[in-house]
Design an enzyme around this catalytic site. Structure first.
Site, PDB file in Angstrom:
ATOM      1  N   GLU A  16      -0.383  -5.695  -9.443  1.00  0.00           N
ATOM      2  CA  GLU A  16      -1.690  -5.000  -9.418  1.00  0.00           C
ATOM      3  C   GLU A  16      -2.564  -5.411 -10.604  1.00  0.00           C
ATOM      4  O   GLU A  16      -2.146  -5.296 -11.750  1.00  0.00           O
ATOM      5  CB  GLU A  16      -1.436  -3.484  -9.439  1.00  0.00           C
ATOM      6  N   LYS A  48       1.804   8.322 -10.063  1.00  0.00           N
ATOM      7  CA  LYS A  48       1.836   6.932  -9.570  1.00  0.00           C
ATOM      8  C   LYS A  48       1.297   5.999 -10.649  1.00  0.00           C
ATOM      9  O   LYS A  48       1.826   4.910 -10.886  1.00  0.00           O
ATOM     10  CB  LYS A  48       1.014   6.821  -8.280  1.00  0.00           C
ATOM     11  N   ASP A  68      16.929  -1.023 -11.730  1.00  0.00           N
ATOM     12  CA  ASP A  68      16.784  -0.490 -10.375  1.00  0.00           C
ATOM     13  C   ASP A  68      15.588   0.464 -10.348  1.00  0.00           C
ATOM     14  O   ASP A  68      15.679   1.612 -10.775  1.00  0.00           O
ATOM     15  CB  ASP A  68      18.087   0.238 -10.009  1.00  0.00           C
ATOM     16  N   HIS A 111     -11.792  -2.312 -11.979  1.00  0.00           N
ATOM     17  CA  HIS A 111     -11.011  -2.820 -10.860  1.00  0.00           C
ATOM     18  C   HIS A 111     -11.763  -3.907 -10.116  1.00  0.00           C
ATOM     19  O   HIS A 111     -11.192  -4.910  -9.710  1.00  0.00           O
ATOM     20  CB  HIS A 111     -10.679  -1.678  -9.895  1.00  0.00           C
TER      21      HIS A 111
HETATM   22  C1  MEV Z   1      -3.940   3.135  -9.509  1.00  0.00           C
HETATM   23  O1  MEV Z   1      -2.903   2.203  -9.259  1.00  0.00           O
HETATM   24  C2  MEV Z   1      -3.464   4.266 -10.395  1.00  0.00           C
HETATM   25  C3  MEV Z   1      -4.466   5.404 -10.598  1.00  0.00           C
HETATM   26  O2  MEV Z   1      -4.865   5.933  -9.341  1.00  0.00           O
HETATM   27  C4  MEV Z   1      -3.749   6.465 -11.414  1.00  0.00           C
HETATM   28  C5  MEV Z   1      -4.533   7.762 -11.563  1.00  0.00           C
HETATM   29  O3  MEV Z   1      -5.338   8.105 -10.678  1.00  0.00           O
HETATM   30  O4  MEV Z   1      -4.254   8.458 -12.560  1.00  0.00           O
HETATM   31  C6  MEV Z   1      -5.711   4.932 -11.301  1.00  0.00           C
END
Ligand code: MEV
Length: 420
Positions: free
Chosen positions: A69, A253, A269, A367
């Protein structure tokens, strides 16, 4: 890239062969892959980057991260720089204790079975150590026995025995599984029941890592917000994740964007780490954030993270995968506990980076810049053309594959970067 490679070779004291692995000229061969899994047909490569600026417990680290990413590396390095301005990260961890489970069914008397197991606790732990092998030699071994009772389940009463095993520098899955399989007949004898499943638990909540750090409010100032306002905006974002599981999932995430990338780079892992992290995030019955953020009395931002991190520096893919070995050499960690602490710091930094972007300008600007580079590559741009085309599209606010293709044509026909 060659300049970076030269610097990291110097830092990690890397040989030519190890540099070749990083460049992609060597690395995991199809033959090695064939020994690792069944029905192998090849390998799949991922970009390997370096996170910079990390100061952890007073020591500088370069942290290898494998991730596909865009923005993850830039964001985490930038966040680590902000933490550095507040003195860096402070980390610690639990001892590397794993949990093995034995499910016992058809127990005639749950209470008596529980008493029998507890009375023979020392014997059972000695039995585990008797087959502990290298883990016991390195100072690990059985640390405890817990008995959990589920008097009423859909299949009748159930007793669950937990064996706690210190696996030192190994992740320890094999050692734990061997231990519970070995112990099961003793458990059957003592309980009068039938041992069914014998397997480790990935909720490794006895093996947590912790990181915390401070960022001076002045470091968070933006064109539109004062430092103190930025701190407040970030705390508001963090509380959103504390109270709402939908937000907490995305928030976590983002944390795992960083942690997984180190887990993968070091041959660990990542499914185990993921499973443990999310289960821990839901430990109180509601899924919530893995981090906490607050404003201290001086107006500065403080954050902390705590999560289970079952990772090793010996055994498994860490020792087999050539790139993971080079990554470990760059990272220079001396123990599995230290590796887990580095990962916790990365998770905290990655989280800050995401929240800071979201709470200020939003993440799309950064991004889209990276996305533009990917489109330029997809359109056939190479070398410096990638950067120039990406910048051009960003300036135009027109980040599309068609535009990238047009620009590749223009650029190639003029042969002059400046004609853009
Ligand atoms: C993107 O890979 C991760 C985010 O969505 C994490 C977040 O929203 O805190 C930017």
């Amino acid at each position: 890239m060659s300049e970076r490679l030269a610097i990291v070779a110097d830092w990690g004291n890397l040989s030519q062969a190890e540099c070749d692995i990083l460049r992609g000229a060597a690395g995991l061969s199809a033959e090695q892959a064939d020994h690792m899994i069944e029905n192998a047909i090849g390998t799949l490569a991922l970009p390997l980057g370096l996170a910079t600026n990390f100061l952890i417990n007073g020591r500088d680290y370069l942290i290898p991260m494998a991730v596909e990413e865009p923005s993850v590396l830039a964001a985490v390095s930038n966040a680590a720089r902000l933490f550095r301005e507040g003195g860096g990260f402070y980390t610690h961890s639990d001892e590397p204790i794993m949990i093995g489970q034995i499910q016992v069914l058809d127990v005639p008397n749950l209470e008596r079975a529980q008493q029998a197991l507890e009375a023979e606790r020392d014997f059972l732990l000695r039995e585990v150590d008797s087959i502990g092998g290298s883990i016991v030699k390195r100072g690990g071994g059985a640390r405890g026995l817990e008995v959990r009772v589920f008097p009423q389940t859909a299949i009748g009463p159930m007793l669950v025995v937990h064996v706690l095993l210190d696996t030192r520098d190994a992740m320890g899955a094999n050692a734990v599984n061997t231990a519970v399989e070995y112990l099961a007949p003793h458990v059957e004898r003592l309980t009068g029941g039938r041992a069914h499943l014998r397997i480790l638990s990935n909720l490794t909540d006895q093996r947590k890592a912790y990181a915390e750090g401070m960022i001076p409010h002045a470091s968070l100032k933006t064109a539109d917000l004062s430092g103190v306002e930025a701190v407040r905006a970030i705390v508001e974002a963090a509380v959103f994740a504390e109270v709402d599981s939908y937000r907490a999932t995305t928030h976590n995430k983002g944390i795992m964007n960083g942690i997984d990338a180190v887990v993968i780079a070091t041959g660990n892992d990542w499914r185990a780490v993921e499973a443990g992290a999310h289960a821990y995030a839901a430990r109180n019955g509601r899924y919530t954030s893995l981090t906490r953020w607050w404003q201290d009395e001086d107006g500065n931002l403080r954050g902390s993270i705590e999560l289970p991190l079952a990772v090793g520096i010996v055994g498994g893919a860490t020792r087999v995968h050539p790139t993971a070995q080079v990554a470990m050499k760059i990272l220079r960690v001396g123990s599995a506990m230290e590796l887990a602490q580095v990962m916790a710091a990365v998770g905290l930094a990655q989280n800050l980076a995401a929240m800071r972007a979201l709470a200020t300008e939003g993440i799309q600007r950064g991004h889209m810049r990276m996305h533009a580079r990917q489109l330029a590559v997809a359109a056939g741009a190479t070398d410096d053309m990638v950067r120039r085309i990406a910048e051009q599209m960003a300036q135009e606010g027109n980040i599309r594959l068609e535009r990238a293709k047009e620009l590749v044509k223009i650029f190639t026909s003029f042969h002059q970067p400046d004609s853009l």
